[in-house]
Each structure stands twice: as C-alpha cells, then as structure tokens.
Design a protein around this motif. Structure first.
Motif, mmCIF file in Angstrom:
data_model
loop_
_atom_site.group_PDB
_atom_site.id
_atom_site.type_symbol
_atom_site.label_atom_id
_atom_site.label_comp_id
_atom_site.label_asym_id
_atom_site.label_seq_id
_atom_site.Cartn_x
_atom_site.Cartn_y
_atom_site.Cartn_z
ATOM 1 N N ILE A 48 -7.437 9.376 5.054
ATOM 2 C CA ILE A 48 -6.860 8.817 4.049
ATOM 3 C C ILE A 48 -7.396 7.536 3.435
ATOM 4 C CG2 ILE A 48 -4.623 7.335 3.454
ATOM 5 C CD1 ILE A 48 -3.330 8.732 5.856
ATOM 6 N N ILE A 49 -7.755 7.395 2.409
ATOM 7 C CA ILE A 49 -8.323 6.241 1.635
ATOM 8 C C ILE A 49 -7.262 5.500 0.733
ATOM 9 C CG2 ILE A 49 -9.940 5.554 0.268
ATOM 10 C CD1 ILE A 49 -12.228 7.496 1.252
ATOM 11 N N LEU A 50 -7.004 4.209 0.922
ATOM 12 C CA LEU A 50 -6.334 3.357 -0.086
ATOM 13 C C LEU A 50 -7.259 2.421 -0.817
ATOM 14 C CD1 LEU A 50 -3.791 2.332 2.857
ATOM 15 C CD2 LEU A 50 -3.555 4.238 1.131
ATOM 16 N N ALA A 51 -7.007 2.590 -1.991
ATOM 17 C CA ALA A 51 -7.821 1.702 -2.915
ATOM 18 C C ALA A 51 -7.128 0.807 -3.994
ATOM 19 C CB ALA A 51 -8.850 2.589 -3.688
ATOM 20 N N GLY B 265 -9.350 4.237 5.293
ATOM 21 C CA GLY B 265 -10.412 3.604 4.592
ATOM 22 C C GLY B 265 -9.770 2.774 3.566
ATOM 23 N N PHE B 266 -10.220 1.550 3.544
ATOM 24 C CA PHE B 266 -9.271 0.550 2.660
ATOM 25 C C PHE B 266 -10.310 -0.017 1.734
ATOM 26 C CE2 PHE B 266 -6.042 -2.019 1.151
ATOM 27 C CZ PHE B 266 -4.824 -1.849 1.936
ATOM 28 N N VAL B 267 -9.933 0.003 0.401
ATOM 29 C CA VAL B 267 -10.909 -0.668 -0.669
ATOM 30 C C VAL B 267 -10.000 -1.635 -1.165
ATOM 31 C CG1 VAL B 267 -12.413 -0.819 -2.550
ATOM 32 C CG2 VAL B 267 -12.281 1.295 -1.116
ATOM 33 N N PHE B 268 -10.263 -3.129 -1.067
ATOM 34 C CA PHE B 268 -9.241 -4.354 -1.458
ATOM 35 C C PHE B 268 -9.546 -4.362 -2.728
ATOM 36 C CE2 PHE B 268 -8.860 -3.842 2.892
ATOM 37 C CZ PHE B 268 -10.031 -4.607 3.672
ATOM 38 N N GLN B 269 -8.620 -5.413 -3.151
ATOM 39 C CA GLN B 269 -8.423 -5.942 -4.644
ATOM 40 C C GLN B 269 -9.656 -7.380 -4.584
ATOM 41 O OE1 GLN B 269 -4.826 -7.204 -6.205
ATOM 42 N NE2 GLN B 269 -5.673 -7.094 -8.258
ATOM 43 N N PHE B 270 -9.486 -7.907 -3.524
ATOM 44 C CA PHE B 270 -10.395 -9.022 -3.304
ATOM 45 C C PHE B 270 -11.075 -9.202 -2.112
ATOM 46 C CE2 PHE B 270 -8.125 -11.017 -6.939
ATOM 47 C CZ PHE B 270 -6.758 -10.845 -6.707
ATOM 48 N N PHE B 271 -12.056 -9.933 -1.803
ATOM 49 C CA PHE B 271 -12.611 -10.243 -0.709
ATOM 50 C C PHE B 271 -13.048 -8.875 0.177
ATOM 51 C CE2 PHE B 271 -11.870 -14.466 -1.743
ATOM 52 C CZ PHE B 271 -10.388 -14.846 -1.932
ATOM 53 N N ASN B 272 -13.639 -8.259 -0.681
ATOM 54 C CA ASN B 272 -13.887 -6.951 0.300
ATOM 55 C C ASN B 272 -15.093 -6.973 1.390
ATOM 56 O OD1 ASN B 272 -12.645 -4.347 -0.546
ATOM 57 N ND2 ASN B 272 -13.307 -5.087 -2.660
ATOM 58 N N LEU B 273 -16.098 -7.683 1.290
ATOM 59 C CA LEU B 273 -17.030 -7.597 2.195
ATOM 60 C C LEU B 273 -17.368 -9.074 3.021
ATOM 61 C CD1 LEU B 273 -19.954 -6.172 -0.264
ATOM 62 C CD2 LEU B 273 -18.302 -5.008 1.245
ATOM 63 N N ALA C 248 -18.443 2.610 -0.645
ATOM 64 C CA ALA C 248 -19.264 3.254 0.379
ATOM 65 C C ALA C 248 -18.836 2.994 1.766
ATOM 66 C CB ALA C 248 -20.749 2.772 0.305
ATOM 67 N N ARG C 249 -18.108 1.802 2.060
ATOM 68 C CA ARG C 249 -17.812 1.474 3.519
ATOM 69 C C ARG C 249 -16.529 2.232 3.911
ATOM 70 N NH1 ARG C 249 -15.784 -4.407 4.042
ATOM 71 N NH2 ARG C 249 -13.914 -3.428 3.199
ATOM 72 N N ALA C 250 -15.582 2.643 2.806
ATOM 73 C CA ALA C 250 -14.451 3.141 3.004
ATOM 74 C C ALA C 250 -15.038 4.678 3.304
ATOM 75 C CB ALA C 250 -13.524 2.948 1.887
#
Lengths: 376, 231, 829
Positions: B163-166, B90-98, B154-156
């Motif tokens: 594994i979740i990368l944030a 699961g990935f949570v990015f710094q920019f442009f998530n959605l 939530a998406r992640a």
C-alpha cells in the motif's frame, strides 16, 4: 665502626654514638672537665655505691644465675649505664637540659628452652625519667631500677613481656679490684677505672619471660659490678673478655682479658679471687691461663665468639671448664649503645684446691662484632 | 475485483483543533481492493489527510473500525501498527517528508532499514527511477521542493510495499515534473501490484486512477470522473 | 549505525557551535562538582595522612583537659604497667616572618623513636650524610631544629642556615624527608620549653598502651585520654560543617549543570519532534526514536562529563589551595596537596555527565514519547496550549514550594533536610519561569517597543511565542542569578553581623598577642595591671575541649572587665548576666547552646584537672568565634578548675574620658615590643578578622563564578537554537522589509528580554534564597544566628552580570545574523 653501618641506626642513636666518638682524649690529659682514674681511691660506702658524676662513664652491672621451683635454670643481666655528655648542663634550671645519658640493658636467659631475651632503653635525666643518686645506690632508667636500702638491693625491671623483681643480699663483703679499686686497662695513665664488686649476692624474687603467662619465683646467686672512669680504652684495643664465676666451694673468681687489635692481650689484664671468708687477692695476667675450647658464630652479626673455656689459676689451685647455657646470648643494641656484645650465663665444673666443684656464672665478650676501641 | 486490502467500517473522527467543533469524518465506509489506484479529492479541511492518517494507523478513530489486509488496526496494538508501517505501508506526506540531517540516499535507505533490508542497490535504483541519480549525497536543504518530493516517493517505493498512501505528491511540482512523477508512481504501483491512494488537486490524477473518491464535510462519495471536481 | 540514531546524531555535527556550547556547559557543571569533591577529599586525605604521619605507632595520647601538662606527671605515666612506651610532646605553631604558620614538635629523641615512625625514619636519611656536630647541636643548642624537605626547599634552607620566627630565631641542623606534605619542624623538647616559654610543662604525652581499659581506669580523672580513632574523629568532626557546605556548593553547581542539560534537551526535542513524526510514520517504533534521542543526549553527557572530569581535576588544584588555607585559618593546620590523577576522575566525570544528562533530559524524553505524528504531519511543530501548560507547571512549582516549606520546618532534625529544602525551593521557583514570562510580557512589550521600536516589540513577542524554550532558559539563568544574589546577600549579612559582634565583644584599645601560639607571660600581665591609667585588662585564654564527644572550647576571661567595657549580645537579659560569672558560673555561646541543647539555667558537667565539675549556665550570648561552641568563664574559675595559667592574649581597655589615652597605649606597645610580643590596635584586629572572613569565602566566590559561567552557556545555547530554528522566519522578515539592523536589534532585544525577566525573578527568588541560607542553612550547619542585612551590592553585581551575560550570549547569533541575513530568502519546505 664496621657494625654500625650494617645496622639501621636510628638518628638519635647516631647522636649518642657520634657523641661517644667525638670526644677523643689527648692521652694523659683530662678531657673536657672529666676526672681521670689515676690513683688508688679512698672509698667510702654507702656513698660510693652512688653516682660519680665527675667521671664520664659509670655502670652498675647485675648478673645472676637462678633456678625456679621446678629446677629450671635461668640467667639474668640488668645493667645501668651513665654516660656524661657534658660536664655541666647548659640550662641547669631546666631538667631536660642534657648532662648525662642513662642507658640500661636487660636480658634473661631461659636455659630450659634455650631462649634469650633482651631489651634496652635510654633516657636523659629529665624530670625524673632516669638518674643515679649521689649518696647511695639509687639508679633508674625509666621504670627499671636498682635501689639499695639497709644493705639489701632491690632490682626492678619490666618491659614488653619481660619482668624482673629481685632482692639481693650480699653474702660476702664487697671486693675492690686492682689496686684498691684502681683497675688498669692499659699502659697509659688514665687508661683505668675504679672498680669493685659484690661477688656473692643471695638472690630471691620473680622473673618472667615473654613466653611465660605469669612470673615465676626464682632464687640463686648474683654478681654485682660497679665501675666508673673516663675513657679508658685506647684505639689499639679491640675488646675484652670478662668472666665472673662462682665456684661450688664458695670461692668467686673474676678474670678479664683486654684484647688488642694485633691479637695480643694487654698486659694490664687481670683478675680477682675472693675466698669464702671474704678476703680477696689480685691476679695478674701471668696468674691466669685461659684456653678457648670452641667457637660460636652469630648468624646475625657474623661475629665469631669463643663458646667454651678452660680456665686455670695454678697458684690458686683452680682448673675449671665452662660452657654457655645457651649458645646465642648476643645482645645487639641498635638502640642505646649501638654496640654489640655477648653476655651470657655459663656453667661447668672443675677442681678447686683439689676438690671437685661445680661452676656457674656469667661471661661477657665484647668487640667480636666490631671493635670498641676508643669508645669504652 | 480482488480481495479488499483496505476496509473501513463506519469511521468517525473528531476534530482535534481547538477552534473546530464537531467531526472531521462522519461515518466513512470504504473498501479498496488490492492493486487499485485511488484518487481522493476534496476541499481543504474536508478530512482527506485525516483519513490517510487513520488508514496508516497513525491516529485512532473516534468510532468505527479499520482493517488493513484483514487485520483490525485497533487489535494490532502500537507494536503491530508500527510493523505495519514498516512493511506494508509507504507514505508520502504533504509536508516535511525528509529527515534534514540525512542525505537523499540515507533517507531512502532508512526506509529499507526499517523494513529489514539494508542493501544500497535498491536505494540507488529507486533514486535513479525518480531521476535523481547523482544527487545521493545531497541533503534536503540542498534540493528543491520538487526534488525533495521525488526523494520521498523513491523512499516510499523502495521497499515495494503493498500500500502506498500519498498526500499531495505533486503539490509543489510544476506540471511537467508533476506529470512525470505521477506517471512514475502509478506505473510502479501497477508493476508491483500495489494499492495506491492519492490525495491530489491535480485534475490529471483522474486519468491515472481506477477510482475517484470525493470527500466533502467528512463524507465520502464515489465519482465516476474528474469533471466538476474543482481543486 | 542505525539510520534513526544517525539522523539525530547528525544534529550535533550540524549545529557545531551549539553542540560545543552544550558540551562546555555540561563540562563546567561537572567540573565544579568534580573539582569540589576532589578538593574536599584531598583535604580529608591530607588530614588522615598528616595524622598518621605524626602519630606513627602511638595508640593513645594523654593530656590535661585544658592547658599544658606538668612534666612531673611523666614519671608517673612511665611507671604505669599498661604503658609500653611513652613520649612527651610539645606541639605548637611557629609563625615565620612571612606570616606562614608551621607546626613544630618538641620531642625527646630517646623516647620518641619508640613511639613515632617519623623520628625513626629520620634516621635513615641522617645515616647517609651525617655531620656529627650538627647532631650534637640538636641536643645541646637552643634553637637547633630539624626541618622537613618541603619547608627547606620553600625557604631555601640547608643545614647551618638560620631563619626567623615571631617567637625567636631557629637554626637548621638537618633536613629530613616528609611524605605527608605538612610542613614540620622538630626541636628537642627541652629547647622547645625555652622557646615557647613553658618551662616545666609539656603539651601531652603520646603513648603506646597495652591495656586501654586498665589505663583509663587509673588515669581518667583529671586527664583527657584519646585513642587514635578518637583523635581522627575529632579532627574530622571539626571539619564537619565546613565540608558539608563545600559539598552543598558543588551540588549547587551540578544542579545548575543539570538544569543546563534540561535546557538544551528541551530545545533539542522541539526540533526532534518533527523528525519523530516522520520516523514514526515511516515505521520506526517509539522506542527507537526515544533511544536515538537518548543516545544524542548521552553522547554530549559522556563527552562533556569526560571533559568536565579533566577540568575538574585541574580546578581541584586551584581549589585545594583555597580549601587548605580556609581550613588552616579557621580550624587547624592543614595543607592538603592535590590528589594524584586517577582514572576515576574521568570515569566519575563521565558518570556525572551521563547522570546529569539523563536527569536533565527526562522531561524532554517524555515529551518525545508523547509526540503524535499526526500533529507533526499537520504542520504544527510549536506546542499548542503553551500558556495553559505554563499554568500547570506553575502549579507544580507551587507544590515544590510547599514541599520546601515543610522541609525547612523539619530541618532541625538534620542539616541535609535543610539543603533538600533549599533545592526544592529553587526547583519550585524555576517552575514559575514560564508563568512569570507570560505575566511580564505585556509590560516588557511596551518597554522594549519604546526603546527599540517595532523590532523590540516583536522580540518580546517571540519570547512569548517560544515559551517552551524561553521559559527553560530563563529558569536556568534565574537560578544562577538567584544563587549569586542569595550567596552575596548572605555573605554581606554575615559580614555585617560579624562587624556588630566585633563591636560588641572586642572593644579593647589594644590587643596583645592575638596570634596563635605566642603566649603572654604572666609577669607582663601583672606589670601592665599596675600601669597608671589602665582601665582594665581582659585576660584571654581559649582552649579546645571535647564535650559530650564533640569538639567545643572553653574561654577564660576577666568578667568584671568585660562587664564594664564590652557590650555583649545576649539572647536574654543584659549585662547583669555577668554577675553569676564572677561567682564561678559560666555563660555559653549560641552555637554551643544549640548544638548541645543547653539553655540558660541548665547545669553542665565538664572534665577538669580535678575530675568532672559542674557548671551552672547563666546566659547565652551571640558569638561567631567558633561554630563548635564556647563555654566562657572567669579566669578565677578557670584556674580553680584547670590550674592552667597560660594567657593567650590580653585586651587593654582605657576609660573613654582619659586624656592620656594615646600615651598609655604607646607605653603598653613599647613594653610589648621589648618582650617581642605582637600587638594590634582595635582597628587592626578587627580588620584582620574581616580579612580572615573574606578569605574563607573564597571558595564560595569561585563557585558563584562557575555557576554563572554554566548558566551563560545555557542562555547562549538558547539564543543559538532560537536563531537557528527560525531561519525561515528571517526570510519572511526580509521579504517584509526588515533591515539587517532591525533584525540585529531584534536579536539583542530577545537576549536582553530574557536577561531582564531572569533578573527580575532572581531579585525576588534570590532574596528569599538569602533568607533561607541565613535562617536555615547557616543556622543548622553552624548553629549561629546571622542577622539579615540588606545590601545593594549583590543586586548590583548580579544586574551587571546579567547584562554582560545577556550581551555576550547574543554575540554569536548576532554575528550570524549580520553575516547571513542579507542573503536569506523564503525557502520552501
């Protein structure tokens, strides 16, 4: 004209037809510049074998009974009509300018397989497309022709699988019908035509039907009629039956009956008997007794034609019974005259002056599938 | 210690930028066991994001090897790595998530779809979990930056990946929300036994983390606490 | 639906105006291609059905190689055993009072009905409403005609009405049904001879032949015998070059449409990149991402294509008329009718739309495939190294140009190669767009900052920054503008060449009877020759022939007169070239020379009334009368070979110094008028030719307009996208203190900047394109040399178009800016 509505008449046939119909004569007066057959004629041959343009209608009629080398029997008919539409062409210098219409019918009966073939063509004179010479017998419609030279007549016709090439030599001198050629067709003056025949022509040549691969040599006997006049039939007349028979003893018999709409026979109906020595004799209606033996119905036109006759000429000692060689010898001309008639080879036997004779010849039956009154 | 779920061996990565020369990562050896919560600190440009991208299989190292759950990323191939990202990451990015053209719910649902499930309920629950119930139908441009981030989380979470990368998950949030979100994230991971690797500037991240790593000039150092770690 | 696909498709809905623009752009491109194809096909079909209708059952025709046939020959044809049926025909045109030409057939009803279903069918309609006098009129009255229902309806005629023609009055006898659509009059052949003053002759005989080889064996010498297939082929061949160019025009329009799609796809992909990065990171496969993009593009392609199919059908209704008029004017009579609506129009449109979409979006698709999510996630959406890429692209442009050059070199092999070369050239030129922008930007920055201040400078900077998009928009726009310049220049050059040609070849004071099918009686010619003061009379006769199986024509003239008064344009030599013509030789036009590879000094064999004859070719001259080629000879030679004394028209020449010139001309006019012969002065004659010329390019003009419309959508779309994508920047501008007016000026400046670059490029590309059209396309299609003439008009027109289109394109973005800017803020990500 019941028939005409049943058939799909091409426009231009309609032209001709309506032209034929529109010109109606007040009886007794010459119509639009045409000469009438009123009095017996001073004949001059060979000029009178040619065309008589001052009369409206004219035809050169050839029929014959032929056999090939294998004994198979044929009948043929080749007729050239000339019908005047105008006494003068509007622009005489232009050959296309219409004066006469030339029509021709060509039929062959093949008795051995019972088939009947016919073609018809029509043309105006134009630049040499059709015509009838004035000085001698020289008549043609497109590439069908009848030309007399040195007393011999050459017939040529070919179209769409049918071919005819015959030489005809008169075996008897010509016969004038009626009173010196004036043949009455009705009680009124003008209801008549000038009419003569070669009743006996020795015939040799070739013919071909669409069923054959190549022409066959034939020989036999032919009958030639030339008749001209201007509008003879009256509206009360329905049609005619015409017989041209060769008897085995050398006599030739022509008989015709004009039938009226009311069922009676025109009393001007007549005949001619030619003897082997060339003399001929006029027969009146009372001389002739004809009985119809059997009828034939055309599935094509629903016409009911007589199909067997017994003809008796007591004063000449003739009693013959004849039948058509083929039942269906009906010509349905949707093209040229738009008129339907039956014309066929016949044969039979009987007695002539006490002796048994065979008979062959041609019979023409008109008006059984729509009246011709007022037209011819 | 449990089994290692993330392992790197001598990871080197060259700079892609036109301006920089040299290496973004210099020989990173890393071993992260299942269920660990990792906080990754470092100055900007120290290679944190690069490391995350490599671990996610989005980029390939110049030298070295990465193993996720025992599988060598290089050997997996593009198809294998795609599958990895679907199911295991699961990935949570710094920019442009959605994705701007999908609603909050649809963004979350997409994650599920790719993983193979398509039930709306987990998605709605995930949304509720991050405190955004009622905003399913909102498009990203209708949400504040923080709300967008929460949807991304939530998406992640929704597909319960191991594994979740944030990458800076609380970067744009105020301290209160930030703490809430962090709390949520960590709790969820703990509950699910998932491994969480967070890049962060917030010092309170250390409180939640099992391990604190610091990156500097392409090298990684183990720290015992957040002291001295300036953002 | 898949969430991935949905996320892409939502863009279509979100950017409604942009989507609509893109849709319309595709639709118009497809409409142009579909419309043109339908028009061309309907022309062919009309041709086929007209030929069939008139032919009926005939298998062959026989005629003299040139001129009418003597009617005496008919009897001979009649006797040929291989001829089953024959029908003489006079086949000419009458000119109605309004100028319209209608075919009139002179037939002999007795013979014709066996040969032509048409005349047989007229029967059934006649039977139902027969009027006896009317029909006998047909045979007996001169000027009595049968009229087909379309003509009757149009001229409001019914049996009994009369109408006038240049050749004389006609009276309607009967109206007949005509399924073929071609206006037709039927007259008796005898009357036709009188009407057309051709007594003793017919034009040909239509035959039903049973044994072709035998017939040909007997009649080949001195006659032209054509079977029906041959005839259809000849007619079709006559249209060959014309149809080819129609096709090319439609392909150009489609080409622009494809470009448009390329344009819009490239825009789309820039924003899709970011989403692609996100999706890839989330675990979507590259295949899914590209598929989603493809679906988005195809959706537009299908919808645009379907719309284009419908529009194209409507357009064809309009084009068909133009095409028909052009063909009728230039070649032979044709009045095609619109093909009935068919489902295939829609299907074809959709297919074209999809195909164009796929071709157009291929580069973008590949771009998308190469997206590295890492880049995206680092926040870099703009493609880096744009300048470097542009240089690479320019290089590939160079390769294209080289390919184009090669193709031109080979174009003599086949005209399609020439067309391919032209396409390659345009493609290659378009690839230079980005490079040119980079080159021009410094100059334009200075220009625009001078004119519009800082806003202008920033605007040009924006163009440079968004090179990925702006280069594509400029490329598309430039292509259409170049086409506009190129076509305009070519047409102007052609016109100039035509004027030069007319002044060299048509120098008579007065021309008598130049209109078709009104012949000049020979007596009139003799009479005029004797008129005092006449310098010379050119006796002109032109007759179509078949040479080596292809259509060509023979022209007979008076060589001495032309030598004295005309100044022919010779490829080699001067007026001494006329000497051998006077001795029985011939000269040929440039088209003839090229088509048949016949050069000065060669000998050719032609079919004459006396069999094959040898002609020595003394020279080649420039000529635009017919692209099929002309063999020109003196009348004495013509009469010897063909015996055809028909005179189509006369050219009257009077010595320059003659003081009574005007009086003499008036005398000639008087006499011509008394004979009912039309005439025209030199100016009138030239003007008529130019009018014909102008009308024949009506199709080309329509296509130009269409292409401009398509490109307009491209520019508008580009600007829309730029505007939409850069909302964030506007927030920054506002924060920095830019007013709405500033930003509005910026928008206008961007649009004008794009327009300016496009126009500047198009002046160069367009000129080269014009040269290509003249030196390659025209030469290969029509085989004649057009001399390049520079005219300012195409450039001025194009400049105006550019200005208008640029301003129109920025209208909507401008309005959006004015509306939304005051409330824009910097938004968070």
């Amino acid at each position: 004209m019941r028939t005409l509505h049943d058939l799909s008449t091409p426009f231009f046939a309609l032209v001709i037809l309506t032209l034929l119909c529109t010109v109606s004569i007040p009886l007794g007066l010459s119509a639009q510049g045409w000469e009438m057959a009123l009095a017996p004629r001073q004949w001059s041959f060979p000029r009178d074998h040619g065309s008589h343009g001052e009369y409206r209608t004219e035809w050169w009629y050839f029929t014959g009974n032929l056999t090939d080398n294998e004994g198979k029997r044929y009948g043929y008919q080749l007729t050239f009509f000339r019908y005047g539409l105008a006494a003068q062409a509007k622009i005489p210098a232009n050959p296309w300018s219409v004066r006469d219409i030339h029509l021709a019918h060509f039929a062959i009966t093949d008795a051995s397989n019972g088939t009947f073939h016919f073609r018809d063509r029509a043309s105006r004179k134009g630049p040499g497309l059709a015509g009838a010479g004035n000085d001698a017998m020289d008549v043609h419609v497109l590439n069908w022709s009848a030309v007399m030279k040195d007393g011999k007549i050459d017939l040529k016709a070919a179209h769409d699988g049918m071919e005819l090439s015959l030489s005809l030599v008169p075996a008897k001198p010509l016969v004038l019908h009626g009173r010196q050629g004036l043949s009455r067709k009705g009680p009124e003056p003008g209801q008549a035509s000038y009419y003569y025949s070669f009743t006996d022509l020795r015939t040799r040549g070739t013919l071909k039907t669409p069923d054959m691969k190549s022409p066959v040599a034939v020989r036999g006997i032919s009958w030639f009629d030339q008749e001209f006049g201007s509008n003879q039939l009256s509206p009360g007349q329905e049609g005619w039956d015409w017989f041209a028979l060769h008897l085995g003893d050398g006599r030739d018999l022509m008989v015709y009956y004009l039938r009226k709409k009311d069922g009676t026979i025109e009393k001007e109906s007549s005949g001619t008997l030619a003897e082997p020595d060339g003399t001929s004799r006029h027969l009146t209606l009372s001389d002739m007794e004809t009985t119809v033996l059997v009828h034939w119905k055309s599935t094509r036109t629903a016409g009911r034609y007589p199909a067997g006759w017994r003809i008796r000429i007591p004063t000449a000692g003739i009693d013959v019974t004849i039948r058509p060689l083929v039942a269906d010898q009906e010509l349905v001309n949707t093209v040229s005259t738009g008129i339907t008639y039956w014309e066929g080879a016949v044969d039979g036997k009987g007695t002539s002056k006490g002796k048994a004779v065979t008979v062959e010849g041609y019979v023409e039956l008109t008006g059984y599938a729509g009246t011709l009154g007022g037209v011819f | 210690m449990g089994p290692a779920i993330i392992r790197t061996y001598g990871l080197w990565k060259e700079y892609e930028d036109e301006g920089h020369g040299g290496m973004a990562l210099r020989g990173i050896d890393l071993e992260i066991t299942k269920g660990q919560i990792i906080a990754l600190f470092g100055k900007s440009g120290s290679g944190k994001t690069t490391l995350l991208n490599l671990i996610a299989g989005l980029d390939a190292p110049t030298k070295g090897r990465i193993e996720i759950d025992g599988e060598d990323l290089a050997v997996l191939g593009e198809g294998g790595r795609t599958l990895l990202r679907r199911k295991k990451l699961g990935f949570v990015f710094q920019f442009f998530n959605l994705l701007p053209t999908l609603t909050a719910l649809e963004n979350i649902l997409l994650s599920l779809e790719l993983a193979g499930a398509s039930d709306r309920r987990p998605a709605l629950e995930a949304l509720a979990l991050v405190g955004l119930s009622g905003k399913e139908g909102r498009f990203p441009h209708e949400l504040s930056g923080g709300e967008q981030q929460r949807v991304a989380i939530a998406r992640a979470l929704v597909k319960s990946p191991p594994i979740i990368l944030a990458d800076e998950p609380t970067g744009n949030l105020d301290s209160v929300t930030g703490t809430q979100v962090l709390d949520l994230l960590v709790r969820r991971c703990r509950e699910a036994g998932a491994t969480l690797m967070m890049v962060s500037h917030a010092l309170n991240t250390c409180e939640y983390a099992d391990r604190v790593l610091r990156m500097s000039d392409g090298r990684i150092f183990e720290e015992s606490s957040c002291e001295g770690l300036a953002p | 639906m898949n969430g991935v696909i949905r996320s892409f498709l939502r863009y279509l809905v979100r950017r409604k105006s942009l989507s609509v623009l893109q849709l319309l752009g595709i639709a118009f491109g497809v409409a142009a291609a579909v419309g043109m194809t339908l028009a061309s096909r309907s022309a062919l079909q009309s041709l086929g059905s007209a030929v069939d209708f008139l032919r009926g059952g005939t298998t062959h025709t026989i005629a003299r190689p040139a001129g009418p046939m003597e009617e005496g020959l008919l009897a001979k044809v009649m006797e040929d055993p291989a001829v089953k049926y024959f029908a003489p025909v006079i086949d000419r045109k009458v000119r109605l009072e309004g100028g319209e030409q209608v075919r009139m057939l002179g037939v002999d009803p007795f013979l014709d009905k066996d040969v032509r279903t048409l005349t047989a069918r007229i029967a059934s309609s006649a039977r139902n409403n027969a009027k006896e006098e009317a029909f006998s009129s047909f045979l007996f009255d001169p000027g009595a005609v049968l009229v087909d229902e379309n003509v009757a309806r149009r001229l409001n005629l019914s049996p009994g009405s009369t109408f006038k023609t240049i050749q004389g009055p006609l009276r309607v006898v009967h109206v007949f049904p005509n399924p073929s659509g071609e206006p037709l009059l039927i007259i008796d052949i005898g009357h036709a001879q009188e009407f057309f003053r051709m007594r003793g002759y017919v034009d040909r005989a239509d035959l039903v032949v049973t044994d072709e080889d035998a017939f040909r064996g007997r009649w080949a010498t001195g006659f032209t015998i054509e079977s029906n297939t041959q005839k259809a082929q000849t007619l079709s061949a006559l249209l060959g070059a014309f149809r080819l160019n129609l096709q090319a025009l439609s392909l150009f329009a489609l080409f622009v449409g494809v470009f448009l799609i390329y344009n819009t796809a490239m825009f789309a992909v820039v924003s899709r990149r970011r989403d692609a990065g996100i999706l890839l990171a989330m675990g979507a496969s590259r295949g899914q991402v590209t598929a989603a993009f493809l679906v988005e593009v195809l959706l537009l392609g299908v919808a645009g294509g379907a719309l284009g199919g419908v529009l194209g059908y409507l357009l064809s209704g309009f084009l068909v008329k133009i095409v028909g008029n052009t063909i009728s004017t230039l070649y032979f009579f044709l009045k095609p009718s619109v093909l009935p609506w068919s489902f295939w129009n829609l299907a074809g449109g959709v297919f074209l739309g999809c195909a164009a979409s796929i071709v157009g979006c291929l580069p973008s698709l590949l771009e998308l495939r190469r997206v590295q999510p890492v880049e995206v996630l680092r926040g870099r959406i703009a493609s880096r190294g744009a300048s470097r890429r542009m240089k690479t692209i320019a290089l590939s442009g160079l390769v294209c140009l080289a390919a184009a050059l090669t193709l031109f070199g080979l174009s003599f092999l086949n005209v399609y190669i020439g067309f391919a070369g032209a396409f390659a050239f345009l493609l290659g030129a378009s690839l230079f767009a980005g490079f040119v922008i980079i080159l021009l930007v410094p100059v334009m920055k200075r220009l625009f900052s001078g004119a519009m201040g800082l806003a202008g400078k920033i605007a040009i900077g924006n163009i440079r920054e968004n090179l990925g998009r702006t280069s594509v928009a400029v490329a598309a726009f430039m292509i259409t503008l170049s086409m506009s310049i190129g076509l305009g220049s070519m047409i102007d050059s052609f016109r100039q060449s035509l004027v030069w040609w007319m002044n060299s070849q048509l120098r008579g004071e007065l021309y008598i009877s130049t209109k078709a099918d009104v012949n000049v009686p020979e007596e009139f010619y003799e009479e005029l020759k004797r008129l005092p003061g006449i310098g010379g009379i050119d006796v002109f006769r032109n007759v179509p022939i078949t040479f080596r199986g292809k259509p060509a024509s023979i022209t007979s003239i008076d060589a001495s007169v032309l030598q004295r008064y005309d100044r022919f344009g010779w490829l080699e030599g001067g007026d001494e070239n006329w000497e051998p013509v006077k001795q029985g030789g011939a000269i040929v036009s440039e088209s003839f020379s090229r088509r048949f590879n016949v050069k000065r000094g060669d000998r050719i064999t032609i079919e004459t009334a006396r069999g094959p004859a040898d002609l020595s070719i003394g020279a080649v001259f420039y000529d635009y009368a017919s692209e099929h080629g002309v063999i020109m000879m003196d009348r004495s030679t013509y009469l010897k070979l063909f015996g055809d004394r028909t005179i189509n028209s006369l050219g009257i020449f009077i010595d320059e110094g003659n003081p009574d010139r005007a009086k003499i001309i008036d005398q000639v006019k008087l006499r011509a008028r008394s004979l009912g012969l039309p005439f025209a002065t030199r100016e009138e004659f030239h003007k008529r030719i130019l009018d014909i010329f102008d009308s024949t390019f009506a199709v080309t003009r329509s296509m130009r307009v269409l292409a401009i419309i398509v490109a307009f959508f491209g520019i508008a779309g580009a600007l829309m996208t730029l505007f939409v994508e850069r909302q964030k920047e506007f927030g920054i501008y506002r924060a920095l203190g830019f007013s709405t007016g500033d930003v509005a000026r910026m928008t206008i400046a961007e649009s004008l900047g794009l327009g300016l670059v496009s126009f500047l490029m198009s002046t160069v590309v367009g000129t080269v394109f014009a040269v290509i059209l003249i030196k390659v396309i025209n030469l290969q299609s029509f085989n004649w040399t057009i001399f390049y003439h520079f005219t300012a008009r195409p450039y001025l027109v194009t400049a105006l178009t550019t200005l208008t289109a640029s301003l129109a394109a920025c209208a909507y973005p401008l309005w959006s800016v004015i509306r939304k800017y005051p409330v824009m803020q910097i938004r968070e990500e």
